[in-house]
Design an enzyme around this catalytic site. Structure first.
Site, PDB file in Angstrom:
ATOM      1  N   GLY A   1     -11.306  87.591 -44.229  1.00 15.32           N
ATOM      2  CA  GLY A   1     -10.531  87.564 -45.591  1.00 15.32           C
ATOM      3  C   GLY A   1     -11.228  88.482 -46.578  1.00 15.32           C
ATOM      4  O   GLY A   1     -12.521  88.616 -46.661  1.00 15.32           O
TER       5      GLY A   1
ATOM      6  N   SER B   1     -16.886  76.850 -62.857  1.00 17.83           N
ATOM      7  CA  SER B   1     -15.772  76.106 -63.697  1.00 17.83           C
ATOM      8  C   SER B   1     -16.248  75.392 -64.720  1.00 17.83           C
ATOM      9  O   SER B   1     -15.779  75.087 -65.672  1.00 17.83           O
ATOM     10  CB  SER B   1     -14.763  75.760 -62.832  1.00 17.83           C
ATOM     11  OG  SER B   1     -14.099  76.863 -62.273  1.00 17.83           O
TER      12      SER B   1
ATOM     13  N   LYS C   1     -17.326  67.819 -52.833  1.00 16.17           N
ATOM     14  CA  LYS C   1     -18.049  68.956 -53.460  1.00 16.17           C
ATOM     15  C   LYS C   1     -18.724  68.728 -54.774  1.00 16.17           C
ATOM     16  O   LYS C   1     -19.841  69.018 -54.862  1.00 16.17           O
ATOM     17  CB  LYS C   1     -17.126  69.990 -53.393  1.00 16.17           C
ATOM     18  CG  LYS C   1     -17.743  71.629 -53.564  1.00 16.17           C
ATOM     19  CD  LYS C   1     -16.868  72.592 -53.649  1.00 16.17           C
ATOM     20  CE  LYS C   1     -16.033  72.802 -52.423  1.00 16.17           C
ATOM     21  NZ  LYS C   1     -14.888  73.708 -52.621  1.00 16.17           N
TER      22      LYS C   1
ATOM     23  N   TYR D   1     -13.883  89.813 -50.917  1.00  9.12           N
ATOM     24  CA  TYR D   1     -14.431  91.251 -51.248  1.00  9.12           C
ATOM     25  C   TYR D   1     -15.670  91.004 -52.102  1.00  9.12           C
ATOM     26  O   TYR D   1     -16.592  91.782 -52.040  1.00  9.12           O
ATOM     27  CB  TYR D   1     -13.251  91.619 -52.328  1.00  9.12           C
ATOM     28  CG  TYR D   1     -13.629  92.994 -53.103  1.00  9.12           C
ATOM     29  CD1 TYR D   1     -14.129  94.003 -52.614  1.00  9.12           C
ATOM     30  CD2 TYR D   1     -13.948  92.739 -54.543  1.00  9.12           C
ATOM     31  CE1 TYR D   1     -14.649  95.119 -53.531  1.00  9.12           C
ATOM     32  CE2 TYR D   1     -14.380  93.704 -55.529  1.00  9.12           C
ATOM     33  CZ  TYR D   1     -14.756  94.890 -54.829  1.00  9.12           C
ATOM     34  OH  TYR D   1     -15.264  95.964 -55.386  1.00  9.12           O
TER      35      TYR D   1
ATOM     36  N   LYS E   1      -6.464  69.084 -56.312  1.00 10.55           N
ATOM     37  CA  LYS E   1      -5.848  70.441 -55.732  1.00 10.55           C
ATOM     38  C   LYS E   1      -4.443  70.548 -56.033  1.00 10.55           C
ATOM     39  O   LYS E   1      -3.677  69.427 -55.935  1.00 10.55           O
ATOM     40  CB  LYS E   1      -6.281  70.503 -54.200  1.00 10.55           C
ATOM     41  CG  LYS E   1      -6.488  71.927 -53.863  1.00 10.55           C
ATOM     42  CD  LYS E   1      -7.773  72.374 -54.402  1.00 10.55           C
ATOM     43  CE  LYS E   1      -8.076  73.937 -53.892  1.00 10.55           C
ATOM     44  NZ  LYS E   1      -9.291  74.181 -54.248  1.00 10.55           N
TER      45      LYS E   1
END
Length: 431
Positions: free
Chosen positions: A233, A365, A92, A239, A104
């Site tokens: 989800g 990030s 990615k 959201y 991770k």
């Protein structure tokens, strides 16, 4: 039985149609993480007892730069999943042209059953156990499933305590008061919507995305039906995906779900109201004026856009035939198994793969790291503009490569990313 995520990633790597030739040495390097850390974390619970939790950190590849990746707290966490996620993060970052590798982390726990104090002690124990393996020039953690900016606040404080180095760029996704970035909270969802906007043009769905909110009458004025969206989800990513889709893309969010089930309304959901209901009751289910549905039924809805925004392997060969969406946008990592993807590709569903679609989180990030390094703070609109540029450029790069070589969007994304990683490995003399 569905293969684990890491096996799926390795399969995708090995089936890149136009990628570099995989010599035995190169294949071995790509199929094995560079470094794995397994730790046991003794944590004092509120009742005075000591519980030991298992934790992991996988640094998959740092050929292009220091490793970067989130930390998950989940009851079903496994080392195989963490390996797969670390590999995805490596590719990615390469696809989105970030000077970073991939990592991770995860801890096997049930965060919903733990107090704030217990979560803080667990978070600090995790950073203590990683010792000198993380840092701004080694491996930079970030939030993921069931971790958030508060978790990162505890972790950066513990990192500073352990190292004596006040370097806030060692961890991203932090509170703004600790060097966090504007726009980080919704970056994964917002980046995904920039991709959906471009995919809508490709598939003929009438959609645009505004920097200011839509008025309720905006679609009605043009006589167009608002595009319909279903989201699996309803955590932070789900959201925000719903909120951005409704407020800035003018879509009808007709269905959302969490681990206990989902809700449906053809007229569209009150997204903020659903979140308030979830916080009060623990679930999106039974929201007034909606129909209760299962997660399986959500995938079967006849919608313009389907967004899996939870965990991996949500869509498998068992339910892929039932997916009726025109666009499948992978806001989650690894939500589609290879067998399921093959089925949906034959049916003409436009799949925006995870490497591409959910890159917004790691991009912002990275922006946070740059701001920390320069002791700077960027405005939100500047961050959104730069995120839009990077996501849009990456989408069209993958789309054009896909068309040119008559391959799927996922194979195109993997091939482009893999070539970047391999070039760096060759330049460093690894192969």
């Amino acid at each position: 039985m569905e293969q684990n995520l890491f096996e799926s990633v390795k399969q995708n790597i090995c089936t890149c149609a136009t990628g570099p030739q995989l010599t035995p040495n190169l294949e071995s390097l790509l199929k094995s993480p560079m470094k794995e850390i397994h730790v046991s974390l003794p944590v004092r619970m509120d009742d005075g007892t000591i519980r030991t939790f298992q934790g992991f950190r996988v640094q998959y590849n740092n050929a292009r730069g220091p490793a970067k990746g989130g930390i998950r707290y989940h009851t079903d966490e496994t080392i195989e999943t963490i390996r797969g996620l670390a590999a995805i993060m490596t590719l990615k970052c390469a696809l989105h042209e970030l000077p970073l590798g991939g990592a991770k982390g995860g801890v096997v726990c049930n965060p919903k059953a733990m107090s704030k104090g217990e979560l803080e002690r667990l978070s600090r124990a995790y950073i203590q156990a990683l010792d000198c393996s993380i840092g701004p020039d080694r491996d930079i953690p970030a939030p993921d499933v069931y971790t958030n900016e508060q978790t990162m606040g505890w972790m950066i404080d513990e990192y500073i305590r352990q190292t004596g180095c006040v370097h806030f760029g060692a961890i991203t996704g932090k509170p703004l008061s600790l060097g966090g970035s504007e726009g980080r909270h919704d970056s994964t969802a917002r980046g995904g919507w920039y991709c959906i906007r471009e995919a809508a043009k490709e598939t003929g769905i009438g959609m645009e995305m505004k920097e200011t909110s839509y008025s309720p009458e905006s679609k009605a004025e043009t006589g167009e039906a608002a595009p319909s969206v279903a989201i699996q989800g309803f955590g932070n990513v789900g959201y925000n995906a719903a909120l951005i889709g409704k407020e800035f893309a003018g879509c009808r969010i007709v269905a959302v779900s969490d681990s206990s089930g989902g809700i449906y309304s053809d007229e569209g959901l009150d997204v903020a109201g659903v979140m308030k209901h979830k916080k009060e009751t623990g679930s999106v289910r039974y929201f007034p004026g909606t129909e209760d549905i299962t997660n399986s039924q959500l995938f079967e809805l006849d919608v313009d856009v389907l967004i899996p925004a939870a965990l991996e392997n949500a869509i498998t060969e068992k339910n892929a035939d039932e997916v009726r969406a025109k666009i499948l946008a992978e806001f989650a990592n690894g939500p589609t198994s290879p067998a399921a993807e093959e089925i949906m590709n034959k049916r003409g569903i436009h799949i925006i793969p995870d490497l591409l679609c959910n890159g917004g989180g790691v991009i912002v990030s990275y922006f946070e790291m740059v701001q920390n390094m320069n002791m700077d703070h960027w405005a939100e609109d500047y961050i959104y503009r730069r995120l839009d540029e990077k996501m849009t450029r990456a989408y069209h790069k993958v789309l054009e490569f896909s068309k040119k070589n008559s391959i799927t969007m996922r194979k195109a994304a993997y091939t482009i990313a893999l070539e970047e990683v391999v070039d760096a490995m060759k330049a460093r003399g690894w192969v």
